[in-house]
Design a protein around this motif. Structure first.
Motif, PDB file in Angstrom:
ATOM      1  N   GLU A  65       0.805  -1.211   0.000  1.00 21.38           N
ATOM      2  CA  GLU A  65       0.000   0.000   0.000  1.00 21.38           C
ATOM      3  C   GLU A  65       0.845   1.271   0.000  1.00 21.38           C
ATOM      4  O   GLU A  65       0.516   2.246  -0.668  1.00 21.38           O
ATOM      5  N   VAL A  66       1.921   1.270   0.773  1.00 22.89           N
ATOM      6  CA  VAL A  66       2.628   2.518   1.042  1.00 22.89           C
ATOM      7  C   VAL A  66       3.956   2.651   0.306  1.00 22.89           C
ATOM      8  O   VAL A  66       4.368   3.764  -0.035  1.00 22.89           O
ATOM      9  N   ALA A  67       4.614   1.535   0.026  1.00 24.80           N
ATOM     10  CA  ALA A  67       5.986   1.618  -0.498  1.00 24.80           C
ATOM     11  C   ALA A  67       6.039   2.221  -1.891  1.00 24.80           C
ATOM     12  O   ALA A  67       5.148   2.015  -2.710  1.00 24.80           O
ATOM     13  N   ASP A  68       7.089   3.018  -2.151  1.00 17.86           N
ATOM     14  CA  ASP A  68       7.407   3.440  -3.513  1.00 17.86           C
ATOM     15  C   ASP A  68       8.281   2.388  -4.166  1.00 17.86           C
ATOM     16  O   ASP A  68       8.245   2.179  -5.359  1.00 17.86           O
ATOM     17  N   LYS A  69       9.100   1.755  -3.316  1.00 17.20           N
ATOM     18  CA  LYS A  69      10.049   0.781  -3.826  1.00 17.20           C
ATOM     19  C   LYS A  69      10.159  -0.336  -2.794  1.00 17.20           C
ATOM     20  O   LYS A  69      10.250  -0.062  -1.588  1.00 17.20           O
ATOM     21  N   VAL A  70      10.114  -1.563  -3.249  1.00 17.16           N
ATOM     22  CA  VAL A  70      10.292  -2.704  -2.354  1.00 17.16           C
ATOM     23  C   VAL A  70      11.619  -3.375  -2.698  1.00 17.16           C
ATOM     24  O   VAL A  70      11.945  -3.550  -3.873  1.00 17.16           O
ATOM     25  N   ILE A  71      12.365  -3.694  -1.630  1.00 15.57           N
ATOM     26  CA  ILE A  71      13.655  -4.339  -1.829  1.00 15.57           C
ATOM     27  C   ILE A  71      13.607  -5.712  -1.195  1.00 15.57           C
ATOM     28  O   ILE A  71      13.218  -5.852  -0.031  1.00 15.57           O
ATOM     29  N   PHE A  72      13.967  -6.726  -1.943  1.00 13.88           N
ATOM     30  CA  PHE A  72      14.037  -8.068  -1.392  1.00 13.88           C
ATOM     31  C   PHE A  72      15.504  -8.424  -1.175  1.00 13.88           C
ATOM     32  O   PHE A  72      16.304  -8.380  -2.108  1.00 13.88           O
TER      33      PHE A  72
ATOM     34  N   ALA B 186      18.494  -8.834  -3.713  1.00 10.75           N
ATOM     35  CA  ALA B 186      18.245  -9.813  -4.762  1.00 10.75           C
ATOM     36  C   ALA B 186      17.303  -9.247  -5.811  1.00 10.75           C
ATOM     37  O   ALA B 186      17.416  -9.568  -6.993  1.00 10.75           O
ATOM     38  N   GLU B 187      16.353  -8.439  -5.389  1.00  9.25           N
ATOM     39  CA  GLU B 187      15.424  -7.864  -6.357  1.00  9.25           C
ATOM     40  C   GLU B 187      14.873  -6.541  -5.844  1.00  9.25           C
ATOM     41  O   GLU B 187      14.597  -6.384  -4.660  1.00  9.25           O
ATOM     42  N   THR B 188      14.722  -5.585  -6.735  1.00  5.97           N
ATOM     43  CA  THR B 188      14.178  -4.280  -6.398  1.00  5.97           C
ATOM     44  C   THR B 188      13.074  -3.956  -7.377  1.00  5.97           C
ATOM     45  O   THR B 188      13.191  -4.277  -8.555  1.00  5.97           O
ATOM     46  N   GLY B 189      12.027  -3.324  -6.884  1.00  3.69           N
ATOM     47  CA  GLY B 189      10.985  -2.932  -7.831  1.00  3.69           C
ATOM     48  C   GLY B 189       9.843  -2.238  -7.138  1.00  3.69           C
ATOM     49  O   GLY B 189       9.839  -2.081  -5.910  1.00  3.69           O
ATOM     50  N   SER B 190       8.876  -1.813  -7.927  1.00  2.00           N
ATOM     51  CA  SER B 190       7.672  -1.233  -7.343  1.00  2.00           C
ATOM     52  C   SER B 190       6.909  -2.368  -6.665  1.00  2.00           C
ATOM     53  O   SER B 190       7.148  -3.540  -6.957  1.00  2.00           O
ATOM     54  N   PRO B 191       5.993  -2.045  -5.748  1.00  2.09           N
ATOM     55  CA  PRO B 191       5.228  -3.109  -5.079  1.00  2.09           C
ATOM     56  C   PRO B 191       4.549  -4.034  -6.093  1.00  2.09           C
ATOM     57  O   PRO B 191       4.535  -5.248  -5.887  1.00  2.09           O
ATOM     58  N   GLU B 192       4.020  -3.456  -7.204  1.00  5.94           N
ATOM     59  CA  GLU B 192       3.352  -4.304  -8.208  1.00  5.94           C
ATOM     60  C   GLU B 192       4.341  -5.323  -8.779  1.00  5.94           C
ATOM     61  O   GLU B 192       4.046  -6.510  -8.873  1.00  5.94           O
ATOM     62  N   GLU B 193       5.504  -4.835  -9.165  1.00  4.33           N
ATOM     63  CA  GLU B 193       6.503  -5.724  -9.766  1.00  4.33           C
ATOM     64  C   GLU B 193       6.897  -6.843  -8.806  1.00  4.33           C
ATOM     65  O   GLU B 193       6.986  -8.004  -9.185  1.00  4.33           O
TER      66      GLU B 193
END
Lengths: 247, 242
Positions: free
Chosen positions: A208-215, A222-229
């Motif tokens: 809901e809130v993140a601009d960018k999620v980092i795994f 390992a992976e970076t992207g928008s919450p949708e991605e």
């Protein structure tokens, strides 16, 4: 480095016990002003270590961190001044048990920012009002619930007018029914344009809130992207496995 | 029964009234209190310094950058450890005699000698009490202070010490009580403290019962009084834990 970059991390490494444990194994990241970054990953992947390295609660073994263009990993720089610009919220709240709530919040602004007592208290009370706890100003931390403590901890960090807020699993030590009230405060902060780095297991909040999620995985991003991605179209096999377990 | 009371009365007069012998008790008591309070202050100062050096070493040494600071800390910690080992490894009476016959051989200031001996002795025990208190404060408290921007010393001062002090107060009070009673060996080196005062009366009157019991009673009353005082202080400090 573009103008609105607030934090830049270059090749950050953190080794424990003489190099045998690589908690962070080369992390690069750029955080822009007003961005909300959520870091997810399995336990032991280094996400907390990374967050704690950002304000040097963990001293990195290698690599550089720039805050507003200043290299804070350089021992020549006074880290205490830079930490004032980075508010931190801990899993265990870490309120000072020997002080009232008001004193908890005003201690740092009075001693470090040289605010006078009256201004600091007024500011504290208006912040407390925002999180709905103005009536608890004179209580001691032990008299509050977990959710209330964490909201106070957020207020305490905000009272220093930080540029960035770091959240280290802020809801992990809470009873389930108290998670919402803390996330609500964090959501409001994000909407007001605060730059935030959040380590959490609350995937709903990330979506809901993140601009960018980092795994993170084994000390690396390992992976970076928008919450949708990240949530709808994960690519990394470990991320797929991880999401399969937590969603 | 009446006869017993009469003997008691005449003993009392002989021990304390005749030739103003009560003065041995009151002067001894003054000396004991002076020695105890001053050595207590000295012990707390020494103990605090040693505890800070030792806990700073324990907490930070492994992560410190190489340099003068790290070197000084290692040296400080080394000397603190020697101090603790020597003081806690030898009897206080021997330390007192060393103070009297060797270090202050040319001085006749009994109080000064006693305070030095008992203060240095007590400092070693207080240091370990303080250190355990500092180490017992959750590291998250320290991190919270640092994350707000406080330096190491300010974090210790505003956040760690107040909590540490609260948790060590019972042990500290106990150390004070031990110290109060320990000073009774001061008579060994001709310092006229409370115990010595009673002993002088015993020597002068050949009465054992009255002077010794009086001395014991006075110690007991003082200990009870201080225990009560500390209980009140503890209750007040516990306010925030309700």
């Amino acid at each position: 480095m573009s103008d609105n970059t607030i934090i830049k991390v270059n090749g950050l490494k953190k080794h424990f016990t003489g190099g045998t444990v690589k908690a962070l194994d080369g992390v690069d990241l750029e955080i822009k002003k007003g961005e909300v970054i959520v870091i997810i990953g399995p336990s032991g992947c280094g996400k907390s270590t990374f967050l704690r390295s950002l304000n040097l609660l963990e001293t990195p073994t290698e690599g550089e961190i720039f805050l507003e263009g200043v290299n804070i990993t350089d021992p020549q720089n006074n880290i205490n001044l830079h930490r004032q610009k980075m508010g931190m919220v801990f899993q265990q709240f870490n309120l000072f048990p020997h002080m009232t709530i008001l004193k908890n919040i005003t201690l740092a602004p009075i001693k470090l920012l040289r605010q006078n007592k009256k201004d600091a208290e007024e500011n504290a009370l208006s912040l407390l009002k925002r999180v709905g706890l103005a009536d608890r100003a004179n209580a001691y931390p032990s008299q509050l619930s977990g959710g209330q403590k964490q909201r106070i901890a957020i207020v305490r960090a905000l009272a220093m007018n930080p540029e960035v807020m770091l959240f280290d699993e802020p809801t992990s030590a809470l009873d389930p029914e108290m998670v919402g009230e803390v996330l609500e405060v964090m959501k409001e902060l994000a909407q007001e344009g605060m730059t935030m780095v959040v380590v959490t297991h609350e995937m709903g909040f990330a979506k809901e809130v993140a601009d960018k999620v980092i795994f993170m995985e084994e000390g690396k991003i390992a992976e970076t992207g928008s919450p949708e991605e990240i949530f709808q179209n994960p690519k990394h096999p470990r991320l797929k496995e991880f999401l399969g377990k937590v969603l | 029964m009446a006869e017993f009371l009469l003997t008691l009365k005449s003993d009392f007069i002989k021990c304390f009234i005749t030739k103003n012998r009560w003065k041995f008790i009151t002067e001894g008591l003054t000396a004991t209190l002076k020695i105890t309070l001053l050595s207590c202050i000295m012990g707390i100062v020494i103990g605090l310094v040693v505890a800070i050096v030792r806990s700073t070493y324990d907490k930070n040494y492994s992560q410190m950058r190489r340099g003068l600071g790290k070197f000084l800390l290692a040296v400080g910690n080394f000397f603190c450890n020697i101090y603790l080992t020597v003081i806690r490894g030898t009897p206080v009476v021997v330390q007192l005699m060393i103070m009297y016959y060797i270090i202050f051989a040319t001085s006749s200031n009994g109080i000064l000698i006693a305070v030095s001996a008992f203060g240095i002795n007590s400092g070693a025990y207080v240091a370990e009490i303080f250190r355990s208190g500092i180490m017992s404060v959750d590291n998250g408290q320290f991190e919270a202070g640092r994350s707000l921007g406080f330096g190491y010393i300010s974090t210790m001062l505003y956040i760690v010490f107040p909590q540490a002090f609260k948790s060590v107060l019972p042990a500290l009070a106990n150390e004070f009580i031990v110290l109060l009673k320990e000073t009774s060996v001061a008579g060994y080196v001709a310092i006229k403290d409370l115990t010595k005062g009673g002993d002088i009366i015993r020597g002068a009157t050949y009465e054992t019962f009255m002077p010794l019991l009086a001395v014991a009673g006075i110690y007991l009353v003082m200990v009870i009084f201080f225990t009560k005082l500390v209980n009140i202080l503890e209750r007040r400090l516990r306010k925030s834990e309700r």
